[in-house]
Design a protein around this motif. Structure first.
Motif, PDB file in Angstrom:
ATOM      1  N   TYR A  20       0.837  -1.204   0.000  1.00  0.00           N
ATOM      2  CA  TYR A  20       0.000   0.000   0.000  1.00  0.00           C
ATOM      3  C   TYR A  20       0.873   1.255   0.000  1.00  0.00           C
ATOM      4  CZ  TYR A  20      -3.454   3.408   1.352  1.00  0.00           C
ATOM      5  OH  TYR A  20      -4.270   4.507   1.388  1.00  0.00           O
ATOM      6  N   VAL A  22       1.183   4.730   0.978  1.00  0.00           N
ATOM      7  CA  VAL A  22       0.556   5.701   1.866  1.00  0.00           C
ATOM      8  C   VAL A  22       0.814   7.129   1.394  1.00  0.00           C
ATOM      9  CG1 VAL A  22       2.489   6.033   3.436  1.00  0.00           C
ATOM     10  CG2 VAL A  22       0.161   6.170   4.310  1.00  0.00           C
ATOM     11  N   ALA A  25      -2.199   8.730  -0.199  1.00  0.00           N
ATOM     12  CA  ALA A  25      -3.169   9.200   0.792  1.00  0.00           C
ATOM     13  C   ALA A  25      -2.702  10.497   1.432  1.00  0.00           C
ATOM     14  CB  ALA A  25      -3.386   8.122   1.860  1.00  0.00           C
ATOM     15  N   LEU A  47     -11.379   9.612   3.821  1.00  0.00           N
ATOM     16  CA  LEU A  47     -12.033   8.349   4.154  1.00  0.00           C
ATOM     17  C   LEU A  47     -13.456   8.315   3.611  1.00  0.00           C
ATOM     18  CD1 LEU A  47     -10.832   7.893   7.841  1.00  0.00           C
ATOM     19  CD2 LEU A  47      -9.878   6.876   5.773  1.00  0.00           C
ATOM     20  N   LEU A  51      -9.767   6.622  -1.626  1.00  0.00           N
ATOM     21  CA  LEU A  51      -8.508   7.089  -2.186  1.00  0.00           C
ATOM     22  C   LEU A  51      -8.595   7.127  -3.702  1.00  0.00           C
ATOM     23  CD1 LEU A  51      -5.624   7.932  -1.430  1.00  0.00           C
ATOM     24  CD2 LEU A  51      -4.938   5.556  -1.790  1.00  0.00           C
ATOM     25  N   GLN A 348      -9.510  -1.531   3.953  1.00  0.00           N
ATOM     26  CA  GLN A 348      -8.593  -0.656   3.218  1.00  0.00           C
ATOM     27  C   GLN A 348      -8.603   0.756   3.792  1.00  0.00           C
ATOM     28  OE1 GLN A 348      -6.506  -1.641   1.172  1.00  0.00           O
ATOM     29  NE2 GLN A 348      -6.025  -0.184  -0.445  1.00  0.00           N
ATOM     30  N   LEU A 349      -9.784   1.250   4.160  1.00  0.00           N
ATOM     31  CA  LEU A 349      -9.874   2.587   4.754  1.00  0.00           C
ATOM     32  C   LEU A 349      -9.172   2.620   6.110  1.00  0.00           C
ATOM     33  CD1 LEU A 349     -13.587   3.495   3.908  1.00  0.00           C
ATOM     34  CD2 LEU A 349     -11.520   4.260   2.736  1.00  0.00           C
ATOM     35  N   ARG A 351      -6.741   0.840   6.908  1.00  0.00           N
ATOM     36  CA  ARG A 351      -5.305   0.751   6.642  1.00  0.00           C
ATOM     37  C   ARG A 351      -4.727   2.125   6.323  1.00  0.00           C
ATOM     38  NH1 ARG A 351      -2.482  -3.188   2.128  1.00  0.00           N
ATOM     39  NH2 ARG A 351      -0.342  -2.987   2.885  1.00  0.00           N
ATOM     40  N   ILE A 352      -5.509   2.949   5.617  1.00  0.00           N
ATOM     41  CA  ILE A 352      -5.046   4.306   5.329  1.00  0.00           C
ATOM     42  C   ILE A 352      -4.742   5.031   6.633  1.00  0.00           C
ATOM     43  CG2 ILE A 352      -5.748   6.564   4.443  1.00  0.00           C
ATOM     44  CD1 ILE A 352      -7.371   5.136   2.320  1.00  0.00           C
ATOM     45  N   GLU A 353      -5.728   5.018   7.540  1.00  0.00           N
ATOM     46  CA  GLU A 353      -5.577   5.732   8.801  1.00  0.00           C
ATOM     47  C   GLU A 353      -4.429   5.150   9.630  1.00  0.00           C
ATOM     48  OE1 GLU A 353      -8.514   7.402  12.332  1.00  0.00           O
ATOM     49  OE2 GLU A 353      -9.109   5.657  11.161  1.00  0.00           O
ATOM     50  N   GLU A 355      -1.823   3.292   8.627  1.00  0.00           N
ATOM     51  CA  GLU A 355      -0.510   3.454   8.014  1.00  0.00           C
ATOM     52  C   GLU A 355      -0.014   4.885   8.146  1.00  0.00           C
ATOM     53  OE1 GLU A 355       1.759   1.375   6.414  1.00  0.00           O
ATOM     54  OE2 GLU A 355       0.598  -0.137   7.438  1.00  0.00           O
ATOM     55  N   LEU A 356      -0.902   5.857   8.034  1.00  0.00           N
ATOM     56  CA  LEU A 356      -0.477   7.247   8.201  1.00  0.00           C
ATOM     57  C   LEU A 356       0.071   7.489   9.603  1.00  0.00           C
ATOM     58  CD1 LEU A 356      -3.337   9.117   6.310  1.00  0.00           C
ATOM     59  CD2 LEU A 356      -0.926   9.090   5.676  1.00  0.00           C
TER      60      LEU A 356
END
Length: 655
Positions: A20, A22, A25, A47, A51, A348-349, A351-353, A355-356
Motif C-alpha cells: 500500500y 501511503v 493518501a 475516508l 482514495l 482498506q480505509l 489501513r489508510i488511517e 498506516e499514516l
C-alpha cells in the motif's frame, strides 16, 4: 498431464497485490490542507470519498449510500400485520366451516351454537380465546382452529428464535417439549452467568444439545445473548409499530399461545434477562413498513432487526460525532448488511488511517489529529512545487532544480577539498591531480589512476549572506470571509520550506496575528486555522518580528506582511489587546511607530494586500512612504508566487 484453471482470487484482498502506497493518501490529505482544511477534516474527507485511483475500493460515503438503499428495500418488503391477518383469515374460515356443518341441523342445539358464534367479539385475540373451549361440530373447522394455534406458536417462537418455525413444523409434541427444555436450560445458564459461575464448557454443552435452534452458530454466551436480544428488541418494536388495536390483538394472541404451550414463564424470564444485559438496544420505537405483502411475525422481526442494525451501521459510517474513529464500525455488522466486499473496503480505509499513523505522518494529541513534522515537510514541498509551477519558465529566478548546489553561484575557480565542504566537485581538476601524482610516484603504465584524498578539489561559489526572514500572516476571520485563507496557508508553508531547504543559513520566523500575535511553528502551520475573533493586531506582530531581527543583528532583514485589513487592535502596556473599529488613532500611531523601528533596523516592509479597502490602501501607502518598502495587491491564487518571488528578489539583490 494435470490441467489447471486460473481465475480471480476470491478469498479476500489479493495477497500478491503491491504494498500500500501511503504517500498517495498523504498527498490527497495535503491537497485538502492546502485548500484551508484542518488535517482531521482532511483525513475524514479522504475516508469518506475513498482514495483516488484505488480501483474497486469504496469510501465511507459509498458504503453509507449502500446502507441507505438497503434500508429502503427492507421497508418496501411488506406489512407488519401479516400474522394477525393470517389468524383472522383462518378464524373466518373455521367459523364458516362450523356454520356450514350446523346449517342442516334443525335442532335447538345447532341454533344455540350459531348464536354463540354470532356473539364472538370482533377482537381476534378474544375470539380465539373464547373458542378455546368450544366443542366443534365440524372436523374441518376443528382442524382449521388447530392451525391457528400452531401458526401462532411457530410465529411467536420464530420471532424470538430465528428458524424455530421450521423446527416446530408438523405439531410434534416432542419438538415442543424440547423447546421448553431448551428455554429452561438457557435461562439457567443466564442465571449462572449472572452469579459469575458460567464457563465456556457450559456453553459448549448447551450448544451440543440445542445448537440446531441457533442457525447463526454463536461461539460463546455473549454472542448468543446479542443475537437473542436484537430479535427480542425488534419484536417489541414490531408491536410498537402496529396500531393500538392491532397491538392489543397480537399481544393477546401471543400471551395465549405461550400460556397454552406452557412457555409463558420461561419467555418472561428470558426477555427480562435480555433487557437487563443489553439495555443499550432500542427496546421501543416505531418503524414504517410500506410494502403490500403481509409478513409473518418471524419474518417481520427479522426485517426490523436488520433495520436496527442498518440504523446503527449508518450512524457509525457517518462518523459525525466527537472522537469518531473507523474502529467504531462493527465489521460483523458490515458483513451482515453489505457482504464481504464491503468488509474489504472498510479494511482498506482502516489501513489508510493506521498506516499514516504508523509511518509517522499523523499523530493524535489531546483527542485531535495532527500532522507530524515529517508530514509538514512533505506538505511544504507540495506547496512550494505549486508556487514554482506558476512562475513563468522564462522568468529569471530560482526554480526547483534538484541538481543545483546549495552554496551560491559558481565563480569559475576551485580549491582543495576540506572536510565538511558541500560545494560540487571539480571532476576535471580532481582527475588531473591524480594523474600528475601517479606519474610523480612512478606508477606503472596501464595500471589506471587511483584517487587519493588530497587529489579532490571543489568548485568555489559566491558567499551568500544570511537573512533573517519574518512572514507576518493575518489570521482574522475576514480572511475566511474573503476566501483568502487557503492561499495564505499555502504561501506560509511554501516560503518556510523554501527557506529551510534551499537557504538553510537563513533564520525564518512565521508570525500569525489577529487580536494577538504569536509565533507559528512548522508542525502547527499545517493544521493552522483562522481565529474567529475581532482584531488585526499588526502592532503586536511587528513587535515580535523586531525581536527576531534583533536576535540576528548580522543577518539581512526581510519582513513580509500578508493581510486583508488595516490594523484594528494594538497591545496595551498591561499586555492586553485593545480592539476598536474604525481603528483608533492610538492603534495607528503605535503600529506606525513599530514600522519606524523596522526602518531604523534597515528592514524593508513589503506588504501584500488581499483586499482593496480604502482604509487599508491608505494605511499601506503610509507604511511604504515611511519605510520605503513595496506594496503588492495580488489575486489570492497568486499570493504564493508574489511572496516567494519577492523573497528571492531580495536575496539576489543583497547577496
Amino acid at each position: 498431464m494435470s490441467r489447471y484453471r486460473y481465475g480471480a482470487y476470491q478469498g479476500g484482498p489479493d495477497p500478491l497485490a503491491p504494498p500500500y502506497d501511503v504517500r498517495a493518501a498523504l498527498d490527497a490529505i495535503g491537497d485538502s490542507v492546502l485548500e484551508g482544511t484542518r488535517p482531521e477534516e482532511a483525513l475524514r474527507e479522504l475516508l469518506r470519498r475513498g482514495l483516488p485511483g484505488a480501483q474497486g475500493r469504496r469510501g465511507l460515503d459509498d458504503l453509507l449510500r449502500e446502507v441507505r438503499r438497503r434500508r429502503r428495500e427492507l421497508r418496501r418488503r411488506g406489512r407488519l400485520d401479516g400474522t394477525l391477518e393470517q389468524v383472522r383469515a383462518l378464524l373466518d374460515t373455521a367459523i364458516g366451516q362450523e356454520r356450514a356443518a350446523l346449517f342442516p341441523d334443525p335442532s335447538d342445539e345447532a341454533r344455540l351454537r350459531e348464536a354463540e358464534l354470532d356473539a364472538l367479539p370482533s377482537d381476534t385475540a378474544q375470539a380465539v380465546r373464547r373458542l378455546a373451549d368450544y366443542d366443534w361440530r365440524s372436523d374441518a373447522a376443528r382442524a382449521t382452529y388447530e392451525q391457528i394455534k400452531d401458526l401462532l406458536r411457530r410465529e411467536v417462537l420464530d420471532a424470538q428464535f430465528q428458524g424455530m418455525k421450521q423446527a416446530l413444523a408438523g405439531q410434534d409434541p416432542q419438538a415442543l417439549r424440547r423447546v421448553k427444555d431448551m428455554m429452561a436450560a438457557l435461562n439457567d445458564m443466564l442465571d449462572k452467568d449472572a452469579r459469575g459461575e458460567h464457563t465456556q464448557e457450559d456453553f459448549d454443552r448447551f450448544m451440543r444439545e440445542y445448537g440446531d435452534f441457533f442457525p447463526e452458530n454463536p461461539k460463546n454466551l455473549e454472542e448468543l445473548v446479542d443475537q437473542l436480544a436484537r430479535r427480542a428488541a425488534a419484536m417489541q418494536r414490531l408491536l410498537d409499530s402496529l396500531t393500538p388495536e392491532q397491538r392489543a390483538e397480537l399481544a393477546g394472541l401471543m400471551d395465549q399461545v405461550m400460556r397454552d404451550a406452557g412457555l409463558a414463564l420461561e419467555m418472561t424470564r428470558l426477555t427480562d434477562a435480555l433487557r437487563a444485559r443489553r439495555p443499550d438496544l432500542a427496546w421501543s420505537g416505531q418503524e414504517q413498513m410500506t410494502g403490500q405483502d403481509p409478513l409473518g411475525m418471524g419474518d417481520a422481526t427479522t426485517a426490523l432487526a436488520e433495520l436496527a442494525d442498518l440504523a446503527d451501521l449508518e450512524a457509525a459510517l457517518a462518523q459525525d460525532y466527537p472522537g469518531a474513529r473507523l474502529d467504531d464500525i462493527d465489521e460483523e455488522a458490515v458483513r451482515r448488511a453489505l457482504g464481504r466486499q464491503a468488509v474489504d473496503d472498510l479494511a482498506q480505509l482502516r489501513r489508510i488511517e493506521a498506516e499514516l499513523e504508523r509511518q509517522g505522518y499523523l499523530q493524535r494529541r489531546r483527542g485531535g489529529l495532527e500532522l507530524t513534522p515529517k508530514a509538514v515537510r512533505r506538505l511544504g514541498e507540495t506547496a512550494l512545487r505549486r508556487v514554482f509551477a506558476r512562475l513563468s519558465s522564462g522568468r529569471q529566478g530560482d526554480h526547483d532544480q534538484r541538481d543545483a548546489g546549495q552554496a551560491g553561484e559558481l565563480t569559475g575557480s576551485s580549491r582543495p577539498w576540506r572536510f565538511g565542504d558541500e560545494q560540487p566537485l571539480d571532476v576535471v581538476r580532481t582527475v588531473s591531480n591524480a594523474i600528475r601524482r601517479s606519474a610523480m610516484e612512478g606508477a606503472a603504465p596501464g595500471r589506471g589512476v587511483r584517487l587519493h584524498v588530497d587529489d579532490f578539489e571543489v568548485q568555489e561559489t559566491e558567499r551568500r549572506t544570511a537573512a533573517a526572514v519574518c512572514l507576518l500572516v493575518d489570521l482574522s476571520y475576514s480572511m475566511v470571509l474573503r476566501g483568502t485563507w487557503a492561499a495564505a496557508k499555502q504561501t506560509t508553508l511554501a516560503l518556510h520550506t523554501l527557506v529551510t531547504t534551499k537557504y538553510p543559513q537563513d533564520a525564518i520566523q512565521i508570525i500569525g496575528f489577529s487580536n494577538y500575535a504569536r509565533v507559528l511553528h512548522p508542525a502547527e502551520m499545517a493544521g493552522l486555522d483562522w481565529d474567529m475573533v475581532q482584531g488585526t493586531n499588526l502592532h503586536h506582530a511587528l513587535m515580535i518580528a523586531g525581536r527576531h531581527l534583533d536576535r540576528h543583528p548580522d543577518f539581512e532583514p526581510i519582513v513580509l506582511v500578508v493581510t486583508d485589513g488595516e490594523p484594528t487592535a494594538h497591545l496595551r502596556p498591561d499586555g492586553r489587546s485593545l480592539f476598536d473599529y474604525p481603528p483608533s488613532p492610538e492603534t495607528l500611531v503605535l503600529t506606525l511607530a513599530e514600522v519606524d523601528k523596522m526602518t531604523r533596523r534597515g528592514a524593508s516592509l513589503n506588504v501584500f494586500m488581499l483586499a482593496e479597502d480604502r482604509r487599508l490602501v491608505s494605511f499601506v501607502e503610509e507604511v511604504a512612504r515611511r519605510n520605503g518598502g513595496r506594496v503588492f495587491a495580488p489575486d489570492a491564487d497568486r499570493l504564493g508566487e508574489y511572496v516567494v518571488s519577492d523573497y528571492l528578489r531580495v536575496r539576489r539583490r543583497r547577496r
